[in-house]
Design a protein around this motif. Structure first.
Motif, PDB file in Angstrom:
ATOM      1  N   ASP A  42      64.029  61.687 -52.989  1.00 22.90           N
ATOM      2  CA  ASP A  42      64.607  62.715 -53.858  1.00 22.90           C
ATOM      3  C   ASP A  42      63.653  63.875 -54.117  1.00 22.90           C
ATOM      4  N   TYR A  43      62.354  63.605 -54.112  1.00 20.02           N
ATOM      5  CA  TYR A  43      61.340  64.641 -54.324  1.00 20.02           C
ATOM      6  C   TYR A  43      60.331  64.543 -53.196  1.00 20.02           C
ATOM      7  N   GLY A  44      59.819  65.677 -52.766  1.00 19.77           N
ATOM      8  CA  GLY A  44      58.771  65.681 -51.753  1.00 19.77           C
ATOM      9  C   GLY A  44      57.407  65.782 -52.401  1.00 19.77           C
ATOM     10  N   MET A  45      56.385  65.449 -51.643  1.00 13.81           N
ATOM     11  CA  MET A  45      55.016  65.544 -52.123  1.00 13.81           C
ATOM     12  C   MET A  45      54.661  67.016 -52.341  1.00 13.81           C
ATOM     13  N   ASP A  46      53.845  67.285 -53.352  1.00 17.31           N
ATOM     14  CA  ASP A  46      53.374  68.650 -53.581  1.00 17.31           C
ATOM     15  C   ASP A  46      52.568  69.104 -52.370  1.00 17.31           C
ATOM     16  N   ASP A  47      52.687  70.391 -52.029  1.00 22.63           N
ATOM     17  CA  ASP A  47      52.052  70.891 -50.803  1.00 22.63           C
ATOM     18  C   ASP A  47      50.532  70.970 -50.882  1.00 22.63           C
ATOM     19  N   ASP A  48      49.960  70.818 -52.072  1.00 19.43           N
ATOM     20  CA  ASP A  48      48.500  70.881 -52.192  1.00 19.43           C
ATOM     21  C   ASP A  48      47.858  69.504 -52.358  1.00 19.43           C
ATOM     22  N   GLU A  49      48.632  68.439 -52.138  1.00 17.08           N
ATOM     23  CA  GLU A  49      48.105  67.092 -52.303  1.00 17.08           C
ATOM     24  C   GLU A  49      47.893  66.430 -50.938  1.00 17.08           C
ATOM     25  N   VAL A  50      46.752  65.765 -50.813  1.00 16.96           N
ATOM     26  CA  VAL A  50      46.443  64.992 -49.621  1.00 16.96           C
ATOM     27  C   VAL A  50      46.384  63.536 -50.076  1.00 16.96           C
ATOM     28  N   ILE A  51      47.458  62.780 -49.767  1.00 22.12           N
ATOM     29  CA  ILE A  51      47.635  61.439 -50.325  1.00 22.12           C
ATOM     30  C   ILE A  51      47.984  60.436 -49.233  1.00 22.12           C
ATOM     31  N   GLU A  52      47.371  59.256 -49.330  1.00 20.85           N
ATOM     32  CA  GLU A  52      47.720  58.103 -48.505  1.00 20.85           C
ATOM     33  C   GLU A  52      48.126  56.976 -49.452  1.00 20.85           C
ATOM     34  N   VAL A  53      49.284  56.384 -49.246  1.00 20.17           N
ATOM     35  CA  VAL A  53      49.736  55.262 -50.069  1.00 20.17           C
ATOM     36  C   VAL A  53      49.129  53.979 -49.508  1.00 20.17           C
ATOM     37  N   VAL A  54      48.540  53.161 -50.402  1.00 16.86           N
ATOM     38  CA  VAL A  54      47.826  51.957 -49.990  1.00 16.86           C
ATOM     39  C   VAL A  54      48.365  50.755 -50.772  1.00 16.86           C
ATOM     40  N   ARG A  55      48.785  49.725 -50.045  1.00 20.40           N
ATOM     41  CA  ARG A  55      49.244  48.479 -50.673  1.00 20.40           C
ATOM     42  C   ARG A  55      48.021  47.599 -50.922  1.00 20.40           C
ATOM     43  N   VAL A  56      47.861  47.140 -52.166  1.00 22.19           N
ATOM     44  CA  VAL A  56      46.672  46.390 -52.568  1.00 22.19           C
ATOM     45  C   VAL A  56      47.103  45.089 -53.245  1.00 22.19           C
ATOM     46  N   PRO A  57      46.538  43.955 -52.858  1.00 23.71           N
ATOM     47  CA  PRO A  57      46.823  42.720 -53.589  1.00 23.71           C
ATOM     48  C   PRO A  57      46.338  42.835 -55.041  1.00 23.71           C
ATOM     49  N   ILE A  58      47.181  42.461 -55.981  1.00 24.85           N
ATOM     50  CA  ILE A  58      46.807  42.520 -57.394  1.00 24.85           C
ATOM     51  C   ILE A  58      45.536  41.716 -57.637  1.00 24.85           C
ATOM     52  N   ALA A  59      45.388  40.598 -56.940  1.00 27.59           N
ATOM     53  CA  ALA A  59      44.208  39.743 -57.100  1.00 27.59           C
ATOM     54  C   ALA A  59      42.911  40.458 -56.736  1.00 27.59           C
ATOM     55  N   ASP A  60      42.978  41.556 -55.970  1.00 25.11           N
ATOM     56  CA  ASP A  60      41.779  42.295 -55.553  1.00 25.11           C
ATOM     57  C   ASP A  60      41.370  43.389 -56.542  1.00 25.11           C
ATOM     58  N   LEU A  61      42.226  43.731 -57.495  1.00 27.75           N
ATOM     59  CA  LEU A  61      41.967  44.891 -58.350  1.00 27.75           C
ATOM     60  C   LEU A  61      40.700  44.757 -59.190  1.00 27.75           C
ATOM     61  N   ALA A  62      40.475  43.600 -59.806  1.00 23.66           N
ATOM     62  CA  ALA A  62      39.281  43.433 -60.654  1.00 23.66           C
ATOM     63  C   ALA A  62      38.009  43.635 -59.840  1.00 23.66           C
ATOM     64  N   ALA A  63      37.962  43.085 -58.640  1.00 25.31           N
ATOM     65  CA  ALA A  63      36.780  43.256 -57.788  1.00 25.31           C
ATOM     66  C   ALA A  63      36.620  44.711 -57.356  1.00 25.31           C
ATOM     67  N   MET A  64      37.734  45.394 -57.100  1.00 26.91           N
ATOM     68  CA  MET A  64      37.668  46.801 -56.698  1.00 26.91           C
ATOM     69  C   MET A  64      37.132  47.678 -57.825  1.00 26.91           C
ATOM     70  N   ILE A  65      37.445  47.305 -59.061  1.00 28.48           N
ATOM     71  CA  ILE A  65      36.887  48.026 -60.213  1.00 28.48           C
ATOM     72  C   ILE A  65      35.408  47.687 -60.350  1.00 28.48           C
ATOM     73  N   ALA A  66      35.085  46.397 -60.268  1.00 26.94           N
ATOM     74  CA  ALA A  66      33.699  45.950 -60.455  1.00 26.94           C
ATOM     75  C   ALA A  66      32.749  46.513 -59.408  1.00 26.94           C
ATOM     76  N   ASP A  67      33.219  46.634 -58.169  1.00 24.02           N
ATOM     77  CA  ASP A  67      32.308  47.113 -57.111  1.00 24.02           C
ATOM     78  C   ASP A  67      32.340  48.629 -56.919  1.00 24.02           C
TER      79      ASP A  67
END
Length: 164
Positions: free
Chosen positions: A122-147
């Protein structure tokens, strides 16, 4: 006194009186409100990897964006999720709000948990944004914050609110 007015923010210079009675000059940035969304699907969530010119780096963060004039935060969350990830959600749970950096700005960011995801264009990405969508296991989030893989403050706060 207003020192700058742009499309997305204003900057104001103020004289404040400290608790000891001394007067000081302070600058306050008024960017308006924003939202951040944690889209969850099963045991995974979606983050974005986005280029941020102010720090000249790509970082992992939650989909997020500025509240447009006349919009309410839930409406912005729905729009921004579609713009940045190409997905819509059946449900949005409000997870409160945070101040992004109250030492110099009054920006308030509303936090949302999004579930029941499906593709949407329904909406397109803004033309000034450079974005990659990344699927992440929820179990990995705490370690990704910690490191230090996730360093974005709003994203860290959002993860803490959603996954307590």
């Amino acid at each position: 006194m207003e020192v700058y007015r742009g499309k997305r923010l204003t900057i104001e210079k103020r004289e404040v009186t400290l608790s000891n009675g001394e007067k000081r000059e302070r600058v306050v940035v008024h960017p308006g409100g924003a939202v951040a969304i944690l889209p969850i699907e099963g045991d995974d969530c979606y983050l974005i990897r986005q280029y941020r010119f102010a720090i000249d780096e790509y970082i992992y963060e939650a989909p997020a964006g500025t509240i447009d004039e006349g919009e309410e935060p839930p409406e912005t969350a729905r729009r921004e999720l579609i713009e940045e990830t190409g997905m819509k959600a059946e449900t949005f749970a409000a997870m409160g709000w945070i101040y992004s950096s109250p030492g110099y700005t009054d920006e308030r960011i509303w936090l949302y948990l999004a579930e029941g995801l499906s593709p949407c264009s329904d909406y397109g990405m803004d033309d000034d944004e450079v974005i990659e969508v990344v699927r992440v296991p929820i179990a990995d989030l705490a370690a990704m914050i910690a490191d230090g893989t996730i360093v974005d403050a709003k994203t860290i706060c959002l993860i803490c609110r959603c996954l307590q």
